[in-house]
Design an enzyme around this catalytic site. Structure first.
Site, PDB file in Angstrom:
ATOM      1  CG  MET A   1      -2.029   0.962   1.142  1.00 16.23           C
ATOM      2  SD  MET A   1      -2.926   1.123   2.682  1.00 16.23           S
ATOM      3  CE  MET A   1      -4.061  -0.238   2.560  1.00 16.23           C
ATOM      4  CB  CYS A   2       2.115   3.674  -1.806  1.00 14.87           C
ATOM      5  SG  CYS A   2       3.564   2.609  -1.638  1.00 14.87           S
ATOM      6  N   GLY A   3       0.480   5.876  -0.608  1.00 10.79           N
ATOM      7  CA  GLY A   3      -0.412   6.998  -0.874  1.00 10.79           C
ATOM      8  C   GLY A   3       0.209   7.906  -1.911  1.00 10.79           C
TER       9      GLY A   3
ATOM     10  NE  ARG B   1      -3.611   4.543  -0.047  1.00  6.03           N
ATOM     11  CZ  ARG B   1      -4.471   3.598  -0.382  1.00  6.03           C
ATOM     12  NH1 ARG B   1      -5.636   3.523   0.203  1.00  6.03           N
ATOM     13  NH2 ARG B   1      -4.169   2.731  -1.331  1.00  6.03           N
TER      14      ARG B   1
END
Lengths: 306, 240
Positions: free
Chosen positions: A1-3, A32
């Protein structure tokens, strides 16, 4: 997950507030991406033939990342002696922006030989790039993101899933001049892409999957594609999950893969276009209640020009 | 954590929470426990600002109205409650709903109504990809269009789509039925158009009435499983 976060201000009066508007966006994506963060900011270009280079020196183990542990002024003195051109440098902690009248290739070669601890994060006339490990809030504070000015920016908060947590593995990635990319997702064929590009003389800094996409698009643009055409070629050659957000000196561009497992929300008003993985990073923006809010459709390229 | 500052709204048995001042956890706790104890039947939630899990896991005949955009898992696992969002919903709206009614007045992101066992999800705008994936008996009515892979492996329940559908609609359907008014970019494996029966027209009418949409049931087409994947075809020339 990343933002991911992106912001392009249409109203020139908002350029002075670019960083201030963006910091809550970046911090809003901490859940995130709590392990690293970074951003690229694009502003008025420096006058030709000058270039800007964002530089970074990883602090040695045990040294406070907020303190400047590197002798930037000493490096500048040696650079002036080694590459005889005008150079100006402004530094903040482990980070510096070098404005140089010399060819960036010559400067990069000099740095590699004489200042090997220095990493070149970006090269161009408009782009400044910051990335580091730690919480988004601590990184925003370390580099005073709230004071950044410019026309648009591309930011990222990282939760590493496929390669190490180091500043070099943080996003944005850059290639060529005035181009950067951030990624939420994971590619399944980055090594294939890499094996295709390396024989063409394209050098990779890390083993990160996102770097393969970044260098692929930049290679296509050098081969004559515009960025949108390059992205369309990417549909054929890049396999995996992605929301890619990209910046050039002239535009901000977002695209999601055909399955669109990785989220993205766009909010657009007459004043700005703001992009984030989730709406909660956009909720604080002025006039958001009257913004046009939508999710990019799969494999549709959305871009905005400065 | 912010303190709980509930204030009575106009009606005697209603409450209003402003998520700008109150932690979501307090609001959900109120919906789960205190609302019944205090005889509150109507709850209004302000400034959700994209929060996750708003009105999640309810199990009472509550009327919840949310003013603004919400994030992931709006009204997930809902039982009995009627939840309305005056805004857009993030991924997984009404996921695994058991009963009740969830209404999203804007758009809903990916996986809306996924795996819902019962109840009805109404999306007045568009739904993104994978709407109604693995549906297990719930109903979904979408006022706009749905994204690709919607109703994938849906086992039971009904989906009414007033607009268009993306690719692979109804791929590997079991017993769920889709009714669509617009165009389908492509059907998924084993999904096929079938004639509308009187029973289908009545079902569409019922669901459109629940949703408050005005279309004529006769404008819809039925998609169901051809059931060719139900049994192994030993004669097929397949290599693995």
């Amino acid at each position: 997950m990343c933002g991911i976060v992106g912001l392009l201000v249409k109203n020139p009066e908002l350029r002075d507030r670019l960083g201030e508007l963006m910091v809550p966006m970046l911090i809003g994506m901490t859940d995130r991406g709590p392990d690293s963060a970074g951003l690229a900011v694009f502003s008025e270009p420096v006058e030709a033939p000058a270039h800007k280079m964002s530089l970074y020196v990883p602090p040695p183990p045990g040294v406070d990342a907020d303190a400047s542990s590197y002798d930037w002024s000493g490096m500048l003195v040696e650079l002036r002696a080694g590459v005889a051109h005008d150079h100006h440098l402004s530094s903040m902690a482990s980070h510096a922006i070098l404005t140089t009248a010399a060819d960036p290739v010559a400067v990069t070669a000099w740095l590699r030989e004489h200042a090997p601890r220095v990493h070149v994060l970006s090269v161009g006339t408009s782009i400044d790039l910051y990335k580091d490990i730690g919480s988004p809030a601590s990184i925003a504070q370390r580099y005073s993101f709230n004071t950044l000015r410019g026309t648009h920016l591309v930011g990222h908060t990282r939760m590493a899933t496929e390669s190490a947590v180091t500043p070099a593995h943080a996003h944005p990635f850059t290639a060529g001049h005035d181009f950067c990319l951030v990624h939420n997702g994971s590619l399944s064929n980055p090594h294939l892409v890499r094996r295709k590009l390396e024989p063409l003389g394209i050098h990779f800094d890390t083993d990160n999957d996102t770097e393969a996409a970044c260098r692929f698009f930049e290679w296509r643009m050098r081969e004559g594609d515009d960025l949108v055409s390059a992205v369309h070629r990417g549909f054929e050659e890049l396999d995996g999950f992605y929301t890619f957000l990209m910046g050039t000196d002239q535009q901000l561009l977002i695209v999601r893969d055909a399955f669109s497992c990785k989220p993205a929300v766009v909010a657009e008003t007459d004043e700005y276009v703001a992009i984030a993985s989730e709406f909660r990073s956009l909720a604080h923006l002025p006039g958001i209640r009257h913004a046009s809010v939508f999710e990019p459709k799969p494999q549709e390229v959305y871009s905005w020009r400065v | 954590m912010a303190r709980v500052t509930t204030k009575p709204a106009s009606a005697g048995n209603s409450r209003e929470f402003d998520l700008a001042n109150v932690a979501l956890r307090e609001v959900n706790r109120f919906l789960h426990q205190d609302a019944a104890n205090e005889g509150v039947a109507q709850v209004r939630v302000l400034n959700p600002d994209g929060a996750h899990s708003v009105a999640c896991g309810l199990n009472a005949e509550l009327e919840v109205e949310v003013d603004g955009n919400v994030g992931y898992y709006l009204a997930g696992m809902n039982k009995l409650a009627r939840v309305t969002v005056n805004g857009n919903a993030g991924p997984g709206a009404a996921e695994n709903m058991m009963s009740g009614l969830v209404r999203v007045r804007g758009y809903a992101s990916t996986g809306a109504g996924a795996s819902a066992h019962g109840g009805c999800l109404v999306i007045e705008g568009d739904a993104s990809l994978r709407c109604g994936i693995s549906l297990k008996g719930g109903d979904i009515v979408v006022g706009g269009s749905v994204g690709s892979f919607s109703a994938f492996m849906a086992q039971a329940g009904r989906i009414v789509i007033c607009g268009d559908a993306g690719d692979a609609l109804g791929d590997s359907l079991y017993e769920a039925v889709i009714y669509i008014r617009g165009d389908v970019r492509s059907l998924g494996a084993d999904a096929r158009f079938e004639p509308m029966t009187d029973q289908d027209l009545a079902a569409v009418k019922e669901l459109l009435t629940t949703a408050g949409f005005k279309h004529a049931p006769g404008e819809f087409r039925r998609i169901a499983s051809a059931k060719s994947l139900y049994h192994w075809n030993a004669d097929a020339n397949q290599e693995y």
